[in-house]
Design a protein around this motif. Structure first.
Motif, PDB file in Angstrom:
ATOM      1  N   ARG A  82       0.833  -1.207   0.000  1.00  0.00           N
ATOM      2  CA  ARG A  82       0.000   0.000   0.000  1.00  0.00           C
ATOM      3  C   ARG A  82       0.873   1.266   0.000  1.00  0.00           C
ATOM      4  N   ILE A  83       1.942   1.245   0.773  1.00  0.00           N
ATOM      5  CA  ILE A  83       2.859   2.394   0.816  1.00  0.00           C
ATOM      6  C   ILE A  83       3.456   2.640  -0.562  1.00  0.00           C
ATOM      7  N   VAL A  84       3.909   1.585  -1.222  1.00  0.00           N
ATOM      8  CA  VAL A  84       4.527   1.730  -2.543  1.00  0.00           C
ATOM      9  C   VAL A  84       3.513   2.250  -3.556  1.00  0.00           C
ATOM     10  N   ILE A  85       2.287   1.754  -3.483  1.00  0.00           N
ATOM     11  CA  ILE A  85       1.232   2.242  -4.378  1.00  0.00           C
ATOM     12  C   ILE A  85       1.000   3.733  -4.150  1.00  0.00           C
ATOM     13  N   LEU A  86       0.921   4.144  -2.891  1.00  0.00           N
ATOM     14  CA  LEU A  86       0.705   5.561  -2.588  1.00  0.00           C
ATOM     15  C   LEU A  86       1.894   6.415  -3.019  1.00  0.00           C
ATOM     16  N   GLU A  87       3.109   5.915  -2.832  1.00  0.00           N
ATOM     17  CA  GLU A  87       4.293   6.645  -3.287  1.00  0.00           C
ATOM     18  C   GLU A  87       4.252   6.837  -4.806  1.00  0.00           C
ATOM     19  N   ASP A  88       3.862   5.786  -5.514  1.00  0.00           N
ATOM     20  CA  ASP A  88       3.787   5.835  -6.970  1.00  0.00           C
ATOM     21  C   ASP A  88       2.711   6.834  -7.411  1.00  0.00           C
ATOM     22  N   GLN A  89       1.566   6.826  -6.733  1.00  0.00           N
ATOM     23  CA  GLN A  89       0.497   7.770  -7.058  1.00  0.00           C
ATOM     24  C   GLN A  89       0.937   9.204  -6.785  1.00  0.00           C
ATOM     25  N   LEU A  90       1.644   9.423  -5.687  1.00  0.00           N
ATOM     26  CA  LEU A  90       2.132  10.752  -5.352  1.00  0.00           C
ATOM     27  C   LEU A  90       3.123  11.239  -6.407  1.00  0.00           C
TER      28      LEU A  90
END
Length: 116
Positions: A82-90
């Motif tokens: 989830r963290i990696v997905i959010l980092e990618d979205q950011l």
């Protein structure tokens, strides 16, 4: 290999699924089980070969490596994904924002807005 060969240019493509699960796990210093786990968490979705085997791209391996860093620091796999997905979205939002600002600046510089 020539540019006309079936692989011409693909090996330079970050999205080309060039790596088998075993090779990907070896490159990341992890296990195939880890790759399956991040696949189940929907962090990456490997493509399948004609024989049904998972194949990974360099882009996917970079994402998997980031998740592995977090897991190695004690973050549960699902949370790391989830963290990696959010980092990618950011990062994508920042890229779009920067592009929008460049366009805005070009339009305002080129419009000759000389209001009195």
């Amino acid at each position: 290999m020539t540019a006309d060969s079936p692989l011409g240019g693909r090996l330079d493509d970050d999205d080309y699924p060039a790596y088998t699960m075993g090779r990907a796990a070896e490159m990341l210093g992890t296990t195939p089980g880890f790759l399956r786990a991040i696949g189940e968490a929907r962090l990456i979705t490997p493509l399948r070969s004609e024989g049904g085997h998972r194949r990974y791209s360099r882009y996917q391996l970079r994402i998997a490596a980031r998740a592995r860093e977090l897991v190695d620091r004690g973050t549960p796999v699902e949370a790391a994904c989830r963290i990696v997905i959010l980092e990618d979205q950011l990062e994508e939002a920042r890229r779009i924002n920067a592009e929008y600002r460049r366009t805005e600046k070009q339009e305002s510089d080129g419009s000759g807005s000389g209001s009195a």
